[in-house]
Scaffold this motif. Structure first.
Motif, PDB file in Angstrom:
ATOM      1  N   LEU A  43      37.324  43.173 -78.192  1.00 15.66           N
ATOM      2  CA  LEU A  43      38.295  43.433 -77.133  1.00 15.66           C
ATOM      3  C   LEU A  43      38.407  42.241 -76.197  1.00 15.66           C
ATOM      4  CD1 LEU A  43      40.193  45.369 -75.641  1.00 15.66           C
ATOM      5  CD2 LEU A  43      38.191  46.244 -74.412  1.00 15.66           C
ATOM      6  N   ILE A  44      37.280  41.633 -75.866  1.00  8.68           N
ATOM      7  CA  ILE A  44      37.303  40.470 -74.977  1.00  8.68           C
ATOM      8  C   ILE A  44      38.069  39.316 -75.618  1.00  8.68           C
ATOM      9  CG2 ILE A  44      35.860  38.706 -73.902  1.00  8.68           C
ATOM     10  CD1 ILE A  44      33.701  40.886 -73.593  1.00  8.68           C
ATOM     11  N   PHE A  45      37.765  39.034 -76.895  1.00  6.70           N
ATOM     12  CA  PHE A  45      38.487  37.971 -77.593  1.00  6.70           C
ATOM     13  C   PHE A  45      39.980  38.296 -77.680  1.00  6.70           C
ATOM     14  CE2 PHE A  45      34.366  36.693 -79.718  1.00  6.70           C
ATOM     15  CZ  PHE A  45      34.328  35.450 -79.112  1.00  6.70           C
ATOM     16  N   SER A  46      40.301  39.555 -77.924  1.00  7.11           N
ATOM     17  CA  SER A  46      41.711  39.951 -78.068  1.00  7.11           C
ATOM     18  C   SER A  46      42.467  39.737 -76.761  1.00  7.11           C
ATOM     19  CB  SER A  46      41.805  41.414 -78.500  1.00  7.11           C
ATOM     20  OG  SER A  46      41.238  41.599 -79.774  1.00  7.11           O
ATOM     21  N   ILE A  47      41.835  40.112 -75.642  1.00 10.28           N
ATOM     22  CA  ILE A  47      42.489  39.963 -74.346  1.00 10.28           C
ATOM     23  C   ILE A  47      42.724  38.488 -74.027  1.00 10.28           C
ATOM     24  CG2 ILE A  47      42.183  40.287 -71.863  1.00 10.28           C
ATOM     25  CD1 ILE A  47      40.700  42.879 -72.506  1.00 10.28           C
ATOM     26  N   VAL A  48      41.711  37.667 -74.345  1.00  9.60           N
ATOM     27  CA  VAL A  48      41.798  36.249 -74.000  1.00  9.60           C
ATOM     28  C   VAL A  48      42.764  35.501 -74.910  1.00  9.60           C
ATOM     29  CG1 VAL A  48      40.491  34.100 -73.840  1.00  9.60           C
ATOM     30  CG2 VAL A  48      39.480  36.229 -73.024  1.00  9.60           C
ATOM     31  N   LEU A  49      42.767  35.831 -76.211  1.00 13.92           N
ATOM     32  CA  LEU A  49      43.480  35.011 -77.192  1.00 13.92           C
ATOM     33  C   LEU A  49      44.687  35.698 -77.829  1.00 13.92           C
ATOM     34  CD1 LEU A  49      40.364  33.557 -79.056  1.00 13.92           C
ATOM     35  CD2 LEU A  49      41.753  32.414 -77.347  1.00 13.92           C
ATOM     36  N   ALA A  50      44.982  36.930 -77.451  1.00 17.46           N
ATOM     37  CA  ALA A  50      46.028  37.684 -78.147  1.00 17.46           C
ATOM     38  C   ALA A  50      47.369  36.957 -78.130  1.00 17.46           C
ATOM     39  CB  ALA A  50      46.174  39.077 -77.539  1.00 17.46           C
ATOM     40  N   GLU A  51      47.800  36.493 -76.971  1.00 16.74           N
ATOM     41  CA  GLU A  51      49.117  35.859 -76.870  1.00 16.74           C
ATOM     42  C   GLU A  51      49.164  34.555 -77.649  1.00 16.74           C
ATOM     43  OE1 GLU A  51      51.788  37.160 -75.663  1.00 16.74           O
ATOM     44  OE2 GLU A  51      50.714  38.962 -75.058  1.00 16.74           O
TER      45      GLU A  51
END
Length: 261
Positions: A43-51
């Motif tokens: 979740l942390i990686f997704s929030i940081v790198l999703a865009e």
């Protein structure tokens, strides 16, 4: 050695149950902690790198494509790292039991293997629920995870037992591997896509035996596609060599393990 492990199969099964109960003891959430930790990291990686990474996946219309891609890779890596890291320290952790109880020492990493596989199945069940929440339903390609789990387990078991034996005699092995595993993680296309890797680093990624195994999970869970079986052969070969080498080293060092502890 394998015959002795088979004769102690009931001891191994009981130890796996005891290991799981011990890790869940006095915890209100119990087994969920083994699921929540990798999910929280993803979740942390997704929030940081999703865009950023969503723009790198132009051929996929699913808005949740990157979180699914990331969770798939983290699941594969989680199984590998748990087996390897726990096997690396299992002989030292169970040193007192090895001195008091007579049993095949190879049972210890086998217990680790069984416990890790159960945790992995629980994680996959949680991932399935999350995917369905995203509207991404499983397909028949999920069955490709079975050979993927087998190859990852063989690779991690072989490396873990080999280094675990060496770690008894040279404790620097564990310290070195704690750093090396971080480098190995970032040299595996889990957080990023293989297509964004600069050409000068691509040969190192291709030599990584975890690259096709993580790709198997990502293709099966995200794209509902089967793996490239030819691409998996290096990982199978490396895993077989690691297991064979670990058995040779373990057999020669086994009489001295208890004395070294």
């Amino acid at each position: 050695m394998l015959q002795s492990v088979w004769r102690y199969r009931h001891f191994i099964l009981a130890s796996i149950r005891g290991d799981l109960r011990g890790r869940f003891a006095r915890s209100r959430l119990g087994a969920f902690w083994f699921i929540l930790h990798p999910l929280a990291q993803s979740l942390i990686f997704s929030i940081v790198l999703a865009e950023v990474m969503r723009a790198r996946m132009p051929n996929i219309d699913n808005q949740a494509a990157y979180p699914i891609y990331l969770l798939s890779g983290m699941a594969a890596w989680g199984l590998f790292s748990e087996i390897l890291n726990r096997s690396l320290n299992i002989f030292i952790e169970q040193g007192s039991a090895m001195k008091k109880i007579s049993f095949p020492r190879l049972c210890l990493p086998v217990i680790v293997l069984g416990s890790a596989l159960i945790n992995h199945v629980l994680l996959l069940a949680a991932i399935l629920v999350i995917f369905m929440f995203f509207g991404h339903f499983p397909g028949l390609a999920w069955f490709y995870l079975i050979p993927g789990m087998a190859i990852i387990s063989i690779l991690a078991f072989g490396i873990g037992v080999f280094l675990g034996v060496l770690n008894v005699f040279a404790r620097d092995i564990a310290q070195f591997m704690s750093v090396f595993m971080q480098l190995w993680f970032w040299f595996t296309p889990i957080v990023y896509l293989k297509s964004v890797i600069p050409p000068k680093f691509l040969p190192f990624i291709e030599l990584n035996p975890m690259t096709p195994l993580v790709g198997l999970y990502q293709d099966a869970l995200l794209l509902n596609q089967g793996p490239s079986w030819v691409g998996l052969w290096p990982a199978v070969f490396f895993g077989a060599i690691a297991v064979a080498l670990s058995f040779v080293v373990f057999r020669r060092a086994s009489p001295d393990l208890v004395d070294a502890l």
